[in-house]
Design a protein around this motif. Structure first.
Motif, PDB file in Angstrom:
ATOM      1  N   THR A   1      47.469  76.497  77.797  1.00 19.74           N
ATOM      2  CA  THR A   1      47.418  76.234  79.240  1.00 19.74           C
ATOM      3  C   THR A   1      48.726  75.689  79.815  1.00 19.74           C
ATOM      4  O   THR A   1      48.762  75.267  80.964  1.00 19.74           O
ATOM      5  N   GLN A   2      49.784  75.712  79.012  1.00 18.95           N
ATOM      6  CA  GLN A   2      51.026  75.073  79.484  1.00 18.95           C
ATOM      7  C   GLN A   2      51.749  75.871  80.558  1.00 18.95           C
ATOM      8  O   GLN A   2      51.809  77.094  80.488  1.00 18.95           O
ATOM      9  N   VAL A   3      52.320  75.129  81.506  1.00 17.55           N
ATOM     10  CA  VAL A   3      53.296  75.734  82.414  1.00 17.55           C
ATOM     11  C   VAL A   3      54.639  75.667  81.697  1.00 17.55           C
ATOM     12  O   VAL A   3      55.060  74.606  81.240  1.00 17.55           O
TER      13      VAL A   3
ATOM     14  N   THR B   1      58.835  76.491  86.186  1.00 13.48           N
ATOM     15  CA  THR B   1      58.631  76.825  87.604  1.00 13.48           C
ATOM     16  C   THR B   1      60.010  76.967  88.230  1.00 13.48           C
ATOM     17  O   THR B   1      60.918  76.200  87.916  1.00 13.48           O
TER      18      THR B   1
ATOM     19  N   ILE C   1      56.614  81.470  88.497  1.00 10.03           N
ATOM     20  CA  ILE C   1      56.138  80.479  87.531  1.00 10.03           C
ATOM     21  C   ILE C   1      55.852  81.226  86.235  1.00 10.03           C
ATOM     22  O   ILE C   1      55.391  82.366  86.263  1.00 10.03           O
ATOM     23  N   ARG C   2      56.210  80.593  85.110  1.00 10.32           N
ATOM     24  CA  ARG C   2      55.922  81.213  83.813  1.00 10.32           C
ATOM     25  C   ARG C   2      54.992  80.267  83.083  1.00 10.32           C
ATOM     26  O   ARG C   2      55.224  79.054  83.050  1.00 10.32           O
ATOM     27  N   LEU C   3      53.922  80.808  82.529  1.00 10.46           N
ATOM     28  CA  LEU C   3      52.922  79.937  81.928  1.00 10.46           C
ATOM     29  C   LEU C   3      52.176  80.636  80.805  1.00 10.46           C
ATOM     30  O   LEU C   3      52.294  81.850  80.616  1.00 10.46           O
ATOM     31  N   GLN C   4      51.446  79.819  80.053  1.00 12.74           N
ATOM     32  CA  GLN C   4      50.546  80.392  79.052  1.00 12.74           C
ATOM     33  C   GLN C   4      49.275  80.832  79.783  1.00 12.74           C
ATOM     34  O   GLN C   4      48.845  80.169  80.734  1.00 12.74           O
TER      35      GLN C   4
ATOM     36  N   ARG D   1      45.646  79.194  81.185  1.00 14.42           N
ATOM     37  CA  ARG D   1      45.597  78.335  82.371  1.00 14.42           C
ATOM     38  C   ARG D   1      44.673  78.951  83.427  1.00 14.42           C
ATOM     39  O   ARG D   1      44.657  80.156  83.614  1.00 14.42           O
TER      40      ARG D   1
ATOM     41  N   VAL E   1      47.121  77.137  88.738  1.00 21.65           N
ATOM     42  CA  VAL E   1      48.476  77.681  88.921  1.00 21.65           C
ATOM     43  C   VAL E   1      48.977  77.262  90.295  1.00 21.65           C
ATOM     44  O   VAL E   1      50.081  76.738  90.443  1.00 21.65           O
TER      45      VAL E   1
ATOM     46  N   ALA F   1      49.831  73.698  90.242  1.00 17.28           N
ATOM     47  CA  ALA F   1      51.095  73.346  89.593  1.00 17.28           C
ATOM     48  C   ALA F   1      52.291  73.485  90.528  1.00 17.28           C
ATOM     49  O   ALA F   1      53.349  72.918  90.271  1.00 17.28           O
TER      50      ALA F   1
ATOM     51  N   GLU G   1      51.534  84.976  77.577  1.00 24.01           N
ATOM     52  CA  GLU G   1      52.322  84.288  78.601  1.00 24.01           C
ATOM     53  C   GLU G   1      52.535  85.246  79.755  1.00 24.01           C
ATOM     54  O   GLU G   1      52.563  86.466  79.573  1.00 24.01           O
TER      55      GLU G   1
END
Lengths: 479, 378
Positions: free
Chosen positions: A106-108, A111, A118-121, A124, A129, A132, A218
Motif C-alpha cells: 500500500t505504499q506511496v 508524488t 503519483i507512483r504507488l503500490q 492501496r 490515493v 495522499a 506498482e
C-alpha cells in the motif's frame, strides 16, 4: 455457475507448493490452513464461493515475482486479488489455485506535483490515493462507488470508473505506467511518468484485462488539481423517458457536467425512506453536477436548468451551499444500501448509447412486468452506464434463477441497442457466458490470442472473461 | 496499388496477399522504417457510418479524410478533441490525412495534456488482421470493459497488427470561447515552470507549450463558456506575471502552429519526438547542447513532449537523444529523416527484451505471415 473441476494432480502437490512459497515469503504471508483460506473464498459477488488451495500476501514486487515463478514452475493457477470488491467474481478462486493478494502493498512511492503524477503500490485503496495528494489540492479522478475499499490493482484490472468519468475518463485514461509481473516471474515496466509510451500500447491492453495477463504491483497515476468548487442540481420528471431526453439535450448543448446521475421511482422511494434526503416523489430524478468557480458554476447551472425547463420538470432544486449539495448526493450515494435494506437484489452493469436511454428504460419496464420482478434503475446517465437493480426474494425457490434470466435479457437488450455487457464491473465469471452475445467467435479469438502471448499456459485467472467453451481447448492444452 | 471498396473486399485482399503490404491511408504520415511492399490503400473505405451528436458518438470508415470528419462534426458544433496533428507541413507530404492514419499513429495534439490522446477518444475498432480475419473490438459507448481493450492496442500500432476498417469515437462540443496566455523571452526552465504552475492550478488548462529559441514563447490555453474563459484567463494572469492574453482565432492560430510543429516545417534537418517527464525537458535540451548536439526545441504537453530539430548528419542525433532518454526515462521517435537515416537508425524507441518479446508475440499472433507493414516499427 460452472467452474472447471480442480486438478487433482495440483492438489496432490499442495504441501510442496506451500513449502516453496514459505521459502520466499515472510511468515504469515502464506495462508494454507483451510479454516483461514476461507476468508478468500469469494469477492463481492458472494453468490459463488470456493476456498483456494493457498492464499499469499506478498509485500513487494520481488516477492510477487518469486511467488509467480514458483506457481509457474508448479503449474498452479493464480487468481490475483486486490481488495476483493469485484462485483463480477473477478477474483473468485478455484480449489486448486493460489490466491495472490496485494493488500499488504500500500505504499506511496513518489508524488510529483510539478509533473502531476503519483507512483504507488497497487494494494492501496482508490480513495486513499486522493487522500495522499489532498494536502496539495490534487486528486485522482476515477471514482468507483466502492472507492473507500477497492484497491488500485483491481481498478486497473477492471478499468474501473465512477460518477465523474463523463469528464475525467476511466482508469485507462488516467494510468501512465505499471510495473507488471508476468506469470513466469518476469518483471516489466510499461509506460512511466511520461505521457504516451512508445511501441505498442501494452498499457492499454493490460488495463481492463481482469488480472489475466500479469499482476500489476506498482502504478503511475495521473493526478489533477482540484477544481475550485462543485455543485449539483436535482431535477425531477414525471416520466423516465423525459429525463432521458433531458440528459441528451444537456450533453448536446456543449456543457460537460462532471456527473449526470439518474434514479427512477422505485429507487427514489427506497433512497428517501433510507436516507431522508428530501427527494421529491416522481418518476425520475437527475442529479447534474458541474465544477468551477462560483460564477462558473452558477452560469452552467443556469444553462442546465433552462434546458431542463423545456422538459417540464416536476421538481427542481439547486444546491445553494455545501450542506444542500451534500443532501442532494446523500440519497444517491446510499442507493445500493437502501435497496439492500428493502429487498434482495441483483445489480446489473450494462452500457448503452445515451440516445437509447428512453427506449431501453421502456423495454426494461416491459421485461420487468413479463418476469414479475421489480427493477429499480440508478445509473451514470451521462455516459450511458446503467445499473438496473432486479428485486427478488432469495428465500423463494426459483426466484434467483428467474432474476438471472431477466438480468441476461436486460444485458442482451443493452447490446442490441449498440451498448455492451459491462461498463465498469468487468466480465469475471458473472457475464462470461454472455460474451458471445456481444462478440463473434473470431473477436474472442483475437482477445484470447493476447492472453496466449502474455500467459501461454493460461495459469492466470484462467476460467474468467471468456465462455468456458471458448477457452476450454487452451486451458486443457495448458494442463 | 490495391484499393478495396469495402471491408469484405479488404479482408479478401489481405487474405489473398502473397507478399508484404505497405498500408496507406492518405499517405501523409511517412514515418518509420521504409517498407518494401505492395501498396494497400484504405482510401476506398470512406464515409460516416453513424453520428449521434446527443450521445457524443461518431462511427466512421477508416479511409475517410480527416477534413471531412471535422466538417461533419463542425456542422453540429462538435470536434475531435484530441486535435490530430497534420504532418504534411513537417514531412513535406501531400494528399489528404485520413482518420485511420491518425489512429494508426495515435496522433494527438496539444490538448493531450488535458483531454487525452487519440487512443483515449477511440471507443471501438474494426480491422482486418494479417490472416484476413475481420475483427471487432470495443463498441460505441464511452464505458466498456467487456473483454480486453484491443482498441488501445490498435491505436499507435502503425498498421502492424491489422488494417483498420472502421472506428468509433467519443467527440466533444466545440467550446464557446478560447484564450491563450502568452509569455515571451523565458528560458526553457522558466517556461516549463510556468506551464507547470498553470497545469497545477484549478483553471482547467487545455494546452501548455513552450517554443524555445531567440523569440521564445510560452503559451497556456483555456477553453469553455465565454464567462468561464474570461474568469480563468484573469486568474491565470495573476499566476503568470507578464503573460498577455490572446483570444479567439489568434489563440487558435498559436496552437495550430504547435500542433503541426510549424516552426520546423520549412527547415532542413532530422526531427525527433521525445516523451519525458515535463520537468526533465529543459535539462535534457541543455545536456544535448552541451554534448554538442545543436538543436531547436519545441516543448508541448507542459514540457512532456519535446520536438527536436537536429542536423541530419551522422546518426541524426540518435545516440545523443536515446542516451538522454535512457537516463531520464521516456522514449524518442525519429519522425522525420531521410530514407537512408531511417534505414540505419531505429526510428522507434528500442524496447527492453521482455517487452520486445511481448510485442513480437502479439505481432506474430495478429499477423502470422508478417505481411503488414513489415519492418516499419523496427
Amino acid at each position: 455457475m460452472q467452474m472447471p473441476e480442480p486438478n487433482t494432480a495440483i492438489l496432490a502437490r499442495k504441501d510442496r507448493v506451500v513449502a516453496r512459497l514459505r521459502d520466499v515469503l515472510p511468515g504469515g504471508a502464506v495462508i494454507s490452513d483451510p479454516a483461514e483460506t476461507r476468508a478468500y473464498e469469494c469477492d463481492a459477488l458472494t453468490a459463488y464461493r470456493c476456498a483456494p488451495m493457498v492464499a499469499v500476501l506478498p509485500g513487494s514486487t520481488a516477492e510477487v515475482s518469486a511467488v509467480l515463478k514458483i506457481c509457474h514452475e508448479e503449474g498452479v493457477p493464480v487468481v490475483p486479488r486486490g481488495a476483493g470488491t469485484s462485483l463480477a467474481g473477478g477474483s473468485l478462486p478455484t480449489a486448486d489455485c493460489v490466491v495472490l493478494g496485494v493488500s499488504r502493498m500500500t505504499q506511496v512511492l513518489e508524488t510529483n506535483y510539478a509533473d502531476r503524477y503519483i507512483r504507488l503500490q497497487t494494494g492501496r485503496t482508490n480513495l486513499s490515493v486522493s487522500g495522499a495528494v489532498a494536502e496539495a489540492d490534487f486528486f485522482y479522478a476515477p471514482d468507483p462507488s466502492s472507492q473507500l475499499a477497492c484497491a488500485i490493482s483491481g481498478n486497473i484490472a477492471m478499468n474501473s470508473g465512477g460518477a465523474h468519468c463523463l469528464k475525467y475518463g476511466v482508469t485507462t485514461n488516467n494510468l501512465m505506467g505499471v510495473t507488471l509481473v508476468l506469470m513466469d516471474g518476469t518483471v516489466v515496466e510499461i509506460g512511466g511518468a511520461h505521457l504516451d509510451a512508445g511501441g505498442l500500447d501494452l498499457l492499454g491492453v493490460i488495463c481492463g484485462s481482469e488480472g489475466q495477463l500479469g499482476v500489476v504491483t506498482e502504478a503511475t497515476l495521473r493526478i489533477l488539481r482540484k477544481p475550485e468548487g462543485a455543485r449539483p442540481v436535482l431535477i425531477g420528471f414525471d416520466a423516465s423517458e423525459t429525463a432521458g431526453h433531458c440528459v441528451s439535450d444537456i450533453i448536446r448543448s456543449g456543457i460537460l457536467p462532471v456527473a449526470i446521475e439518474f434514479m427512477d421511482r422505485p429507487c427514489i422511494e427506497a433512497c428517501e425512506a433510507f436516507a431522508h434526503a428530501g427527494y421529491p416523489m416522481c418518476e425520475a430524478l437527475l442529479i447534474v453536477e458541474v465544477e468551477g468557480s462560483e460564477a462558473e458554476i452558477a452560469d452552467q447551472l443556469d444553462r442546465i436548468i433552462a434546458i431542463a425547463r423545456t422538459h417540464d420538470p416536476v421538481a427542481l432544486r439547486e444546491a445553494g451551499d455545501a450542506d444542500e449539495a451534500a443532501r442532494i448526493w446523500l440519497g444517491r450515494k446510499s442507493a445500493f444500501g437502501a435497496m439492500g435494506q428493502i429487498n434482495d437484489y441483483m445489480c446489473l452493469d450494462g452500457t448503452i448509447p445515451v440516445s437509447s436511454l428512453p427506449e431501453v428504460l421502456r423495454r426494461i419496464g416491459e421485461l420487468s412486468e413479463e418476469y414479475g420482478l421489480g427493477v429499480a434503475n440508478v445509473f451514470h446517465a451521462g455516459d450511458g452506464n446503467m445499473h438496473p437493480l432486479i428485486l427478488y426474494n432469495a428465500n423463494t425457490p426459483g426466484q434467483l434463477e428467474l432474476c438471472e434470466a431477466l438480468g441476461a435479457e436486460i444485458l442482451k437488450l443493452c447490446v442490441e441497442v449498440g451498448g455492451c455487457l459491462t461498463g465498469e464491473h468487468g466480465v469475471g465469471v458473472e457475464k462470461r457466458d454472455l460474451m458471445l452475445h456481444q462478440y463473434r467467435p473470431v473477436d474472442l479469438e483475437a482477445q484470447m490470442a493476447v492472453k496466449d502471448v502474455f500467459d501461454p499456459e493460461w495459469l492466470l485467472n484462467p476460467a474468467k472473461v471468456f465462455p468456458l467453451t471458448s477457452s476450454e481447448a487452451r486451458r486443457m492444452a495448458a494442463e | 496499388m490495391m484499393k478495396p471498396q469495402s471491408e469484405a473486399e479488404l479482408a479478401e485482399v489481405v487474405a489473398g496477399a502473397n507478399g508484404p503490404l505497405r498500408i496507406v491511408g492518405g499517405g501523409t504520415r511517412d514515418v518509420g522504417r521504409p517498407v518494401e511492399g505492395e501498396e494497400l490503400s484504405t482510401s476506398g473505405l470512406s464515409g460516416v457510418t453513424l453520428y449521434e451528436p446527443g450521445a457524443l458518438t461518431l462511427v466512421v470508415r477508416a479511409g475517410t479524410p480527416l477534413g471531412e470528419v471535422e466538417a461533419v462534426l463542425a456542422g453540429e458544433g462538435q470536434r475531435l478533441a484530441f486535435e490530430p496533428m497534420d504532418h504534411r507541413g513537417l514531412l513535406g507530404t501531400s494528399g489528404e490525412p485520413t482518420i485511420g492514419g491518425a489512429v494508426a499513429a495515435n496522433v494527438s495534439g496539444p490538448r493531450r495534456v488535458q483531454a487525452g490522446a487519440c487512443r483515449d477518444f477511440l471507443l471501438g475498432v474494426r480491422f482486418v488482421d494479417g490472416a484476413g480475419r475481420v475483427v471487432a473490438n470495443g463498441g460505441r459507448v464511452m464505458k466498456n470493459v467487456t473483454g480486453y481493450d484491443l482498441v488501445k492496442l490498435m491505436a499507435g500500432s502503425w498498421g502492424s497488427l491489422g488494417v483498420l476498417s472502421e472506428l468509433s469515437f467519443k467527440v466533444l462540443a466545440i467550446p464557446q470561447a478560447e484564450a491563450t496566455l502568452v509569455g515571451r523571452g523565458l528560458d526553457p526552465e522558466a517556461g516549463v515552470k510556468a506551464l507547470s504552475v498553470a497545469l497545477g492550478s484549478p483553471f482547467d488548462v487545455s494546452g501548455a507549450a513552450h517554443l524555445c529559441g531567440g523569440a521564445a514563447r510560452t503559451q497556456v490555453r483555456i477553453e469553455g463558456l465565454e464567462a468561464s474563459v474570461a474568469y480563468r484567463r484573469d486568474r491565470l494572469k495573476e499566476l503568470l506575471p507578464g503573460f498577455e492574453a490572446v483570444e479567439g482565432a489568434d489563440s487558435a492560430a498559436l496552437w495550430a502552429e504547435v500542433r503541426d510543429v510549424a516552426p520546423f516545417a520549412g527547415q532542413a534537418g532530422a526531427v525527433w519526438k521525445v516523451s519525458v517527464r515535463p520537468s526533465d525537458a529543459p535539462g535534457m535540451c541543455k545536456a544535448l547542447a552541451e554534448g554538442g548536439l545543436a538543436h531547436q526545441a519545441i516543448l508541448d504537453w507542459g514540457g512532456g513532449l519535446v520536438w527536436l530539430l537536429v542536423p541530419e548528419t551522422g546518426d541524426g542525433g540518435a545516440a545523443a537523444v536515446r542516451g538522454q532518454v535512457a537516463a531520464l526515462g521516456g522514449h524518442a521517435t525519429l519522425v522525420r529523416g531521410s530514407a537512408a537515416l531511417r534505414n540505419t537508425v531505429p526510428v522507434f524507441q528500442p524496447e527492453v527484451p521482455a517487452l520486445a518479446a511481448l510485442s513480437r508475440g502479439l505481432r506474430a499472433k495478429f499477423d502470422p505471415r508478417g505481411i503488414l507493414n513489415p519492418g516499419l516499427t523496427g
